[in-house]
Write a protein that holds these residues in place. Structure first.
Motif, PDB file in Angstrom:
ATOM      1  N   THR A  18       0.826  -1.212   0.000  1.00 45.98           N
ATOM      2  CA  THR A  18       0.000   0.000   0.000  1.00 45.98           C
ATOM      3  C   THR A  18       0.866   1.270   0.000  1.00 45.98           C
ATOM      4  O   THR A  18       0.651   2.166  -0.809  1.00 45.98           O
ATOM      5  CB  THR A  18      -0.958   0.005   1.211  1.00 45.98           C
ATOM      6  N   LEU A  59      -3.232   7.679  10.493  1.00 47.05           N
ATOM      7  CA  LEU A  59      -3.469   7.534   9.059  1.00 47.05           C
ATOM      8  C   LEU A  59      -4.588   6.534   8.811  1.00 47.05           C
ATOM      9  O   LEU A  59      -5.151   6.470   7.731  1.00 47.05           O
ATOM     10  CB  LEU A  59      -2.202   7.000   8.363  1.00 47.05           C
ATOM     11  N   SER A 117      -6.761   1.716  12.619  1.00 42.58           N
ATOM     12  CA  SER A 117      -6.294   0.455  13.190  1.00 42.58           C
ATOM     13  C   SER A 117      -5.839   0.610  14.642  1.00 42.58           C
ATOM     14  O   SER A 117      -5.207   1.604  15.018  1.00 42.58           O
ATOM     15  CB  SER A 117      -5.176  -0.105  12.307  1.00 42.58           C
TER      16      SER A 117
HETATM   17  C1  HEC Z   1       7.014   6.249   4.613  1.00 39.61           C
HETATM   18  C2  HEC Z   1       5.867   6.288   5.501  1.00 39.61           C
HETATM   19  C3  HEC Z   1       5.691   5.229   6.577  1.00 39.61           C
HETATM   20  C4  HEC Z   1       6.609   4.765   7.475  1.00 39.61           C
HETATM   21  C5  HEC Z   1       8.093   5.097   7.573  1.00 39.61           C
HETATM   22  C6  HEC Z   1       5.877   3.885   8.382  1.00 39.61           C
HETATM   23  N1  HEC Z   1       4.561   3.816   8.021  1.00 39.61           N
HETATM   24 FE1  HEC Z   1       3.107   2.756   8.952  1.00 39.61          FE
HETATM   25  N2  HEC Z   1       1.773   3.295   7.510  1.00 39.61           N
HETATM   26  C7  HEC Z   1       2.040   4.149   6.479  1.00 39.61           C
HETATM   27  C8  HEC Z   1       0.852   4.288   5.642  1.00 39.61           C
HETATM   28  C9  HEC Z   1       0.713   5.152   4.390  1.00 39.61           C
HETATM   29  C10 HEC Z   1      -0.143   3.468   6.241  1.00 39.61           C
HETATM   30  C11 HEC Z   1      -1.579   3.254   5.776  1.00 39.61           C
HETATM   31  C12 HEC Z   1      -1.628   2.073   4.870  1.00 39.61           C
HETATM   32  C13 HEC Z   1      -3.061   1.727   4.541  1.00 39.61           C
HETATM   33  O1  HEC Z   1      -3.782   2.623   4.145  1.00 39.61           O
HETATM   34  O2  HEC Z   1      -3.406   0.554   4.743  1.00 39.61           O
HETATM   35  C14 HEC Z   1       0.472   2.879   7.428  1.00 39.61           C
HETATM   36  C15 HEC Z   1      -0.185   2.031   8.282  1.00 39.61           C
HETATM   37  C16 HEC Z   1       0.336   1.563   9.475  1.00 39.61           C
HETATM   38  C17 HEC Z   1      -0.389   0.794  10.456  1.00 39.61           C
HETATM   39  C18 HEC Z   1      -1.837   0.381  10.365  1.00 39.61           C
HETATM   40  C19 HEC Z   1      -1.993  -0.733   9.352  1.00 39.61           C
HETATM   41  C20 HEC Z   1      -2.697  -1.942   9.876  1.00 39.61           C
HETATM   42  O3  HEC Z   1      -3.170  -2.752   9.059  1.00 39.61           O
HETATM   43  O4  HEC Z   1      -2.753  -2.142  11.096  1.00 39.61           O
HETATM   44  C21 HEC Z   1       0.494   0.505  11.481  1.00 39.61           C
HETATM   45  C22 HEC Z   1       0.229  -0.292  12.748  1.00 39.61           C
HETATM   46  C23 HEC Z   1       1.764   1.070  11.108  1.00 39.61           C
HETATM   47  N3  HEC Z   1       1.637   1.716   9.905  1.00 39.61           N
HETATM   48  C24 HEC Z   1       2.920   0.949  11.869  1.00 39.61           C
HETATM   49  C25 HEC Z   1       4.158   1.436  11.495  1.00 39.61           C
HETATM   50  C26 HEC Z   1       5.387   1.213  12.224  1.00 39.61           C
HETATM   51  C27 HEC Z   1       5.497   0.414  13.505  1.00 39.61           C
HETATM   52  C28 HEC Z   1       6.377   1.856  11.548  1.00 39.61           C
HETATM   53  C29 HEC Z   1       7.841   1.901  11.892  1.00 39.61           C
HETATM   54  C30 HEC Z   1       8.484   0.607  11.996  1.00 39.61           C
HETATM   55  C31 HEC Z   1       5.767   2.471  10.379  1.00 39.61           C
HETATM   56  N4  HEC Z   1       4.430   2.195  10.378  1.00 39.61           N
HETATM   57  C32 HEC Z   1       6.474   3.222   9.437  1.00 39.61           C
HETATM   58  C33 HEC Z   1       3.220   4.817   6.228  1.00 39.61           C
HETATM   59  C34 HEC Z   1       4.400   4.621   6.919  1.00 39.61           C
END
Ligand code: HEC
Ligand code: HEC
Ligand code: HEC
Ligand code: HEC
Ligand code: HEC
Length: 171
Positions: free
Chosen positions: A47, A81, A84
């Motif tokens: 995604t 974002l 969840s």
């Molecule tokens: C470059 C940007 C970026 C980084 C760096 C990032 N994320 Fe995300 N994350 C996102 C985006 C965009 C979404 C939404 C994706 C979607 O719409 O399903 C998301 C969604 C999530 C979710 C919810 C998705 C679910 O299904 O539960 C979690 C929990 C999460 N991120 C944890 C983390 C963690 C922990 C880190 C660091 C290790 C991290 N993210 C680093 C962009 C990022």
């Protein structure tokens, strides 16, 4: 004298089998690794279209790959974002200033020398050769999706004409 020795032997046997039982129980209890946050790899690799080394940022240049520091997550997760619950837990960690206690899935013995740079950058191998489809996982695996054994290493080395000298891997 004979009976005394026999008794001693029996006691030793009991102690030994108890130790084996205990070790088995502890071993079983400690399999099944659970992570502090229900991290979703697929949401990030598909995604959000991130490369693995955005989070495992030493993987191309160093022996180790690195588990993501909180600052990496914070770069994108300033405010929610998604809806969840896992993300809500992440935001709590980020607000508290505590580091996220990720647990290691892999831990090969110290006497084995392994370098990510050599395999990822020089040999251009895909991560899944050794880690299976973890990049497609939607919840953290409780155990490695692919077991890293000595046979995994040596069978590929044999196929690709790379050294299988014991000292190459055991230093
Ligand atoms: C470059 C940007 C970026 C980084 C760096 C990032 N994320 Fe995300 N994350 C996102 C985006 C965009 C979404 C939404 C994706 C979607 O719409 O399903 C998301 C969604 C999530 C979710 C919810 C998705 C679910 O299904 O539960 C979690 C929990 C999460 N991120 C944890 C983390 C963690 C922990 C880190 C660091 C290790 C991290 N993210 C680093 C962009 C990022
Ligand atoms: C947004 C950050 C992020 C991205 C991008 C990401 N990972 Fe991860 N990775 C994590 C986090 C957080 C963990 C620890 C939680 C878990 O195991 O799910 C982890 C754990 C791992 C582990 C287990 C390491 C160990 O010993 O515990 C492997 C292997 C791994 N990732 C491979 C990959 C691969 C391959 C890709 C690219 C296809 C990738 N990761 C992309 C954040 C990320
Ligand atoms: C040739 C096999 C192989 C390939 C290919 C490989 N790994 Fe690994 N990886 C390992 C081994 C072996 C370990 C365990 C190292 C240890 O326990 O010291 C490991 C450990 C890890 C860890 C956790 C410990 C650390 O080093 O920080 C992460 C994260 C990881 N790999 C990510 C990746 C990613 C991302 C890729 C692809 C870009 C990749 N690996 C490609 C064999 C491989
Ligand atoms: C899927 C194939 C593959 C797997 C699996 C693999 N390797 Fe390798 N390995 C290679 C290739 C190809 C090279 C040669 C890279 C180069 O050109 O320098 C290499 C090189 C090496 C070298 C340097 C050898 C030398 O003679 O300088 C070491 C050490 C090594 N690997 C250790 C390991 C260990 C330890 C594992 C298991 C944890 C492992 N490899 C798993 C393909 C693999
Ligand atoms: C390409 C890399 C590679 C080569 C070559 C290699 N090994 Fe290994 N060896 C490993 C890995 C990786 C492990 C750890 C496997 C695990 O954690 O289950 C290991 C584990 C072992 C163990 C078990 C030790 C323990 O801690 O459980 C012994 C003994 C061993 N190797 C002996 C040898 C001998 C003898 C040779 C030469 C004939 C050799 N190895 C060549 C990668 C290699």
């Amino acid at each position: 004298m004979f009976w005394k020795l026999l008794k001693l032997l029996l006691v030793l046997l009991m102690v030994a089998s108890f130790a084996v039982l205990l070790k088995g129980a502890v071993g079983r209890a400690s399999t099944g690794i659970s992570q502090p946050i229900a991290f979703n790899h697929l949401a990030h690799t598909k995604t959000a279209e991130l490369e693995c080394d955005v989070c495992h940022r030493y993987v191309k240049e160093q022996e180790f790959a690195g588990c993501p520091e909180r600052e990496i997550c914070a770069a994108c997760h300033e405010s929610p974002l998604t809806e969840s619950a896992a993300e809500a837990t992440l935001l709590e960690y980020l607000k508290s200033g505590k580091s996220i206690p990720w647990r290691r899935l892999y831990d090969i013995p110290d006497h084995v020398y392994y370098s990510h740079r050599r395999h990822v950058t020089v040999a251009k191998l895909d991560c899944s050769e050794c880690h299976g489809p973890i990049g497609q996982s939607t919840t953290p695996p409780e155990a490695p999706l692919k077991t890293i054994s000595m046979a995994l290493c040596t069978s590929c080395h044999e196929k690709q004409n790379v050294s299988v000298d014991c000292n190459g891997c055991h230093r």
